[in-house]
Design a protein around this motif. Structure first.
Motif, PDB file in Angstrom:
ATOM      1  N   PHE B  14       0.878  -1.171   0.000  1.00  0.00           N
ATOM      2  CA  PHE B  14       0.000   0.000   0.000  1.00  0.00           C
ATOM      3  C   PHE B  14       0.914   1.219   0.000  1.00  0.00           C
ATOM      4  CE2 PHE B  14      -3.338  -2.872   1.595  1.00  0.00           C
ATOM      5  CZ  PHE B  14      -4.430  -2.405   0.875  1.00  0.00           C
ATOM      6  N   ARG B  15       1.031   1.857  -1.150  1.00  0.00           N
ATOM      7  CA  ARG B  15       1.926   3.019  -1.241  1.00  0.00           C
ATOM      8  C   ARG B  15       1.274   4.240  -0.595  1.00  0.00           C
ATOM      9  NH1 ARG B  15       1.316   0.096  -5.308  1.00  0.00           N
ATOM     10  NH2 ARG B  15       3.006  -1.190  -6.116  1.00  0.00           N
ATOM     11  N   LEU B  16       2.117   5.090  -0.016  1.00  0.00           N
ATOM     12  CA  LEU B  16       1.614   6.288   0.652  1.00  0.00           C
ATOM     13  C   LEU B  16       1.502   7.446  -0.328  1.00  0.00           C
ATOM     14  CD1 LEU B  16       3.885   6.031   3.817  1.00  0.00           C
ATOM     15  CD2 LEU B  16       1.488   5.348   3.631  1.00  0.00           C
ATOM     16  N   LYS B  17       0.694   8.422   0.047  1.00  0.00           N
ATOM     17  CA  LYS B  17       0.582   9.634  -0.783  1.00  0.00           C
ATOM     18  C   LYS B  17       1.918  10.352  -0.802  1.00  0.00           C
ATOM     19  CE  LYS B  17      -4.238  10.669   0.276  1.00  0.00           C
ATOM     20  NZ  LYS B  17      -5.047  11.280   1.345  1.00  0.00           N
ATOM     21  N   ARG B  18       2.422  10.583  -1.982  1.00  0.00           N
ATOM     22  CA  ARG B  18       3.749  11.200  -2.084  1.00  0.00           C
ATOM     23  C   ARG B  18       3.743  12.659  -1.662  1.00  0.00           C
ATOM     24  NH1 ARG B  18       5.276   9.817  -8.010  1.00  0.00           N
ATOM     25  NH2 ARG B  18       3.019   9.901  -8.085  1.00  0.00           N
ATOM     26  N   ASP B  19       2.550  13.258  -1.615  1.00  0.00           N
ATOM     27  CA  ASP B  19       2.494  14.680  -1.242  1.00  0.00           C
ATOM     28  C   ASP B  19       1.940  14.848   0.176  1.00  0.00           C
ATOM     29  OD1 ASP B  19      -0.043  13.864  -1.776  1.00  0.00           O
ATOM     30  OD2 ASP B  19      -0.569  15.557  -3.070  1.00  0.00           O
ATOM     31  N   TYR B  20       2.013  13.782   0.971  1.00  0.00           N
ATOM     32  CA  TYR B  20       1.565  13.915   2.360  1.00  0.00           C
ATOM     33  C   TYR B  20       2.597  14.759   3.106  1.00  0.00           C
ATOM     34  CZ  TYR B  20      -0.606  12.837   6.787  1.00  0.00           C
ATOM     35  OH  TYR B  20      -1.260  12.951   7.995  1.00  0.00           O
ATOM     36  N   SER B  21       2.212  15.997   3.423  1.00  0.00           N
ATOM     37  CA  SER B  21       3.219  16.957   3.902  1.00  0.00           C
ATOM     38  C   SER B  21       3.075  17.232   5.388  1.00  0.00           C
ATOM     39  CB  SER B  21       3.081  18.273   3.142  1.00  0.00           C
ATOM     40  OG  SER B  21       1.985  19.009   3.666  1.00  0.00           O
ATOM     41  N   PHE B  22       3.961  18.052   5.879  1.00  0.00           N
ATOM     42  CA  PHE B  22       3.911  18.476   7.282  1.00  0.00           C
ATOM     43  C   PHE B  22       2.537  19.051   7.632  1.00  0.00           C
ATOM     44  CE2 PHE B  22       4.190  22.140  10.140  1.00  0.00           C
ATOM     45  CZ  PHE B  22       4.494  21.474  11.310  1.00  0.00           C
ATOM     46  N   PHE B  23       1.954  19.792   6.691  1.00  0.00           N
ATOM     47  CA  PHE B  23       0.669  20.440   6.968  1.00  0.00           C
ATOM     48  C   PHE B  23      -0.474  19.436   7.137  1.00  0.00           C
ATOM     49  CE2 PHE B  23       3.048  23.757   4.604  1.00  0.00           C
ATOM     50  CZ  PHE B  23       3.076  24.727   5.591  1.00  0.00           C
ATOM     51  N   ASP B  24      -0.243  18.210   6.693  1.00  0.00           N
ATOM     52  CA  ASP B  24      -1.284  17.184   6.829  1.00  0.00           C
ATOM     53  C   ASP B  24      -1.284  16.541   8.214  1.00  0.00           C
ATOM     54  OD1 ASP B  24      -2.480  17.179   4.208  1.00  0.00           O
ATOM     55  OD2 ASP B  24      -0.569  16.394   3.471  1.00  0.00           O
TER      56      ASP B  24
END
Lengths: 432, 407
Positions: B14-24
């Motif tokens: 299950f790959r993670l969202k590549r744009d899961y950022s600090f703000f998330d």
């Protein structure tokens, strides 16, 4: 009074302080009734600015005749002598990739709109930078040949060749505005070609504007320039819009300590991590955020991982302007641990969001924010203890913000514009 | 008789969202990149799982049950088949129904749990075992650990759990002068049988098949069978272990990989002394010729055949320690969703993406890596983990509040 101004970055395409400073300077000059023709490598995606005449180098059309004429002219030859190698002092793969990904849509959006352009400019700090700087000087010479201006104003080394070429062909005086030197960017491992261009420009300019006494000192000591030729005009900050922290919610409850800037050697991000490590041993409810990207990222991420602090130390990567503002608004303390900072406009920005600041003594901005707390960048223990003080003492934090904001009241781009306008007049007068 | 033992690994993380950022962090609790997980699963199903499953069914029918293969399907690959492409699972069930296909037991989440939490390791094995029973009506007696990671201690653990057979890499440094083509026993074990991968013959198919620079190119079924024949007289079982995605995904259809495999059984059967068996049957035909001592971990990854694809650099070490450090807190929540989300973060692929050794194996790493750099992989992973931690802390606080109210 009409100014032919050569810039490089303009919002939102900014990788450092140059773009924001350029924007502020043009606003300050307009408010002082100075006419500006601002030349930029490209117009693609930049904020439109109705009061300034913006000339995009990649849209200037040169006739075949003028092109061949240009090839035999001085700017080409000097350029070749100076530019033995194609080099790129700003280029780091990670930041370039991130930057490109973020703005790709903007850049491609308008493609085709200027299919007639003679030269392709990216206006970035990519691999092809030296070639772009060189081509930019050809455009500079062409625009100089029109002679429909009174004075030339060039910002930083990227536009020096263009400025000098314009001066040569028009006979008009040249002001060189130094926001950062190669010594600030690269420490002692300087790119000799770039510093050669800088020295060349400083010698050919009629007057040099430095953004701080710190920078003036660098110009004198590293480039052997007569201090009397250098005028200091401090940067300022746009204050018209009242910034509201209201409406921006922090994503986590802890206190945020922020580093924001290019993650490169001269910004001192490694000192920030070491200080964070010391603070995290003493305080629980605090998080450190490193916002920005740069060639030191891999090293710093590995360091933070080795220290096992990445549950409290976060990397955001490159942030766009909206994210930058959000980041300031969420922060409780801003730290600028620069090893060498010609100015450091981000300190002003942080204050606008009521964020207390800790500045490196090795920064230009500390000359105008006399009440800010200053530390030597290398004194990590001191930095850590000051961070702890700020986080534990709300009263102190507020007091420093209030004092600094008070100082900020007198720092306005209009004042900087006024100083520059007076300088223009003095030089044109003595030139005639 | 000399036995050919095929085992194929099927796994999709299950790959993670590549744009899961600090703000998330603290705000966004959805970590999975559903779009790309679905897209990749469907692409690989189309190119590999479906056509190859069909081919295997055809071969089993054609050779009247004399043709046999084994699979290990990670639990999270099966989860994704159920979610995105149930047809693949139906075909696997059909394969199970033939009685010629063995389904091997592994950790449900394709994890490195054995190295960090024995209790969690066991939990994952039992969860996977249950799934094998439900889906394929088999009670697995063969075990393979994630990426064939193996040592003596693991073998003892697995023997104690009642398994009869375990698989491992036939790495040169554990075999020494010995050949992988025999049945072995792990050092100190008395019931467990050890099958070692013949990496040369396995990699001829998995890695070299379409390599035009290879002196044996092009590889035909006839030529390959002749190499297998040459084992006659100095070996008993040839273990050909590889990723199932070899067929159609790593080696594309136009390389002729399917035709090669279709032809292979016929070529092998030309020799009267050769047969196909499942790993779990090996001990019915052979007795172990020696005990193999493996004090240090081996795996089937990279030229080093060790753990350095997943562990060793600060990014990998700090993140994997951080995720296992949450085990107790996560389990204590009793929240099945949280427990499941946490388990998915144990999948070895996350740490593989953070690998910084970019030498001869760099290409392979890059091919499977959705991130630009290992540093990006680390940042996203830590952001996600920090959010999960934060969620757990919030739950704990809420619980305390509630219990205080009650009091």
């Amino acid at each position: 009074m009409k100014v032919l101004m050569f810039g490089w970055e303009f919002p939102p395409f900014i990788s450092g302080g140059l773009g924001m400073a350029c924007y502020g300077i043009t606003r300050g000059l307009i408010n002082n009734d100075v006419d500006i023709r601002l030349v930029l490598p490209t117009k693609r995606g930049i904020y439109s600015e109705s009061q300034i005449e913006i000339v995009a180098a990649d849209e200037v059309e040169l006739s075949e005749h003028y092109r061949s004429l240009l090839e035999s002219t001085y700017s080409f030859k000097t350029g070749k002598e100076l530019l033995e190698h194609t080099i790129s002092p700003y280029y780091t793969q990670s930041s370039a990739v991130e930057f490109f990904n973020k703005y790709q849509h903007l850049m491609t959006q308008q493609e085709g709109a200027h299919g007639n352009s003679v030269m392709a400019f990216s206006g970035n700090y990519g691999k092809d930078l030296m070639n772009e700087v060189f081509r930019y000087s050809v455009i500079g010479e062409y625009l100089g040949s029109l002679k429909d201006f009174d004075i030339i104003h060039a910002h930083d080394w990227v536009s020096i060749l263009a400025g000098v070429a314009a001066k040569r062909i028009s006979g008009k005086p040249l002001i060189l505005h130094i926001h950062a030197t190669e010594y600030d960017r690269s420490g002692e491992n300087i790119n000799q070609n770039v510093s050669n261009i800088e020295k060349f420009g400083m010698e050919h300019a009629d007057k040099i504007v430095a953004v701080s006494y710190y920078t003036k000192n660098t110009i004198v000591s590293h480039y052997g320039i007569d201090p009397h030729k250098i005028v200091v005009v401090h940067n300022a900050v746009e204050k018209q819009k009242q910034i509201e922290r209201f409406g921006i919610k922090k994503n986590l409850l802890d206190k945020y300590v922020l580093f924001l800037g290019r993650v490169t050697m001269q910004k001192g991000p490694d000192y920030f991590i070491e200080a964070a490590n010391l603070v995290l041993k003493k305080l629980k409810n605090v998080r450190f955020i490193m916002a920005g990207s740069g060639d030191m990222m891999p090293k710093l991420i590995s360091r933070a991982a080795s220290l096992k602090i990445t549950d409290k130390f976060h990397f955001t990567g490159f942030l766009n302007r909206v994210e930058v503002e959000k980041m300031y608004a969420m922060s409780d303390l801003y730290v600028m641990p620069s090893v060498s900072e010609p100015f450091g406009i981000t300190a002003f920005e942080a204050l606008l969001y009521d964020v207390p600041i800790i500045l490196s003594k090795q920064s230009g901005v500390s000359e105008v924010l006399k009440d800010a707390i200053k530390v030597d960048f290398w004194d990590v223990e001191k930095l850590a203890s000051v961070i702890i003080n700020f986080l534990q003492d709300q009263k102190l934090a507020k007091e420093i913000v209030d004092k600094c904001k008070n100082e900020l009241k007198n720092i306005h781009w209009n004042n900087a514009g006024n100083k520059l306008k007076n300088l223009y007049h003095a030089i044109s007068f003595s030139h005639n | 008789m000399i036995s050919i033992c095929f085992y194929f690994q099927v796994h999709q993380p299950f790959r993670l969202k590549r744009d899961y950022s600090f703000f998330d962090i603290g705000v966004n609790h959805f970590y999975e990149d559903e779009d790309s997980n679905r897209a990749i699963l469907n692409k690989v199903s189309e190119k590999c799982y479906i056509p190859m499953n069909r081919l295997l069914l055809e071969l089993i029918n054609k050779y009247n049950d004399r043709f046999k293969v084994a699979f290990s399907l990670s639990g999270i690959a099966i989860d994704q088949f159920q979610k995105y492409n149930p047809e693949v699972l139906t075909l696997f069930k059909e394969l199970a129904d033939t009685g010629c296909v063995e389904f091997i037991n592994e950790t449900y989440y394709h994890s490195l749990a054995f190295l960090f939490s024995k209790s969690n390791f066991k939990r994952q094995i039992l969860k996977h075992k249950q799934l094998m029973k439900e889906l394929f009506k088999q009670n697995p007696k063969t075990f393979r650990n994630t990426e064939l990671i193996y040592n003596n201690e693991l073998a003892h653990f697995i023997e104690a759990m009642g398994y009869t057979t375990i698989l491992a890499e036939g790495a040169d440094h554990i075999l020494g002068w010995r050949s992988p083509n025999f049945l072995y026993q792990p050092s100190g074990c008395y019931k467990l049988n050890l099958l070692l991968k013949n990496y040369k013959l396995s990699d001829d198919i998995a890695f070299r098949f379409s390599n035009r620079g290879w002196e044996e190119f092009p590889l035909t079924a006839e030529k390959y069978a002749s190499w297998l024949y040459s084992v006659a007289g100095n070996g008993e079982i040839i273990n050909l272990f590889m990723d199932y995605e070899t067929f159609g995904e790593h080696q594309w259809q136009d390389t002729g990989i399917f035709d090669f495999f279709k032809q292979l059984p016929e070529e092998i059967f030309k020799h009267p002394d050769f047969q196909f068996i499942n790993p779990g049957q090996a001990h019915e035909y052979y007795t172990p010729v020696a005990q193999i001592d493996v004090p240090y971990f081996v795996s089937w990854a990279d030229i080093e055949r060790d753990l350095t694809a997943w562990l060793g650099n600060p990014l990998q070490n700090s993140s994997i320690e951080a995720v296992y450090a949450l085990e107790k807190k996560v389990m204590n929540t009793g929240d099945q969703d949280l427990i499941d989300v946490w388990h998915k973060l144990l999948t070895s692929d996350h740490f593989y993406y953070m690998c910084t050794k970019w030498f001869s194996d760099g290409d392979v790493h890059k091919y499977f890596n959705p991130y630009e750099t290992p540093y990006d992989a680390y940042i996203v992973y830590m952001n996600v983990l920090n959010d999960l931690h934060e969620t757990i802390l919030q739950r704990q606080k809420a619980k305390k509040k509630q219990s205080r109210k009650k009091a």
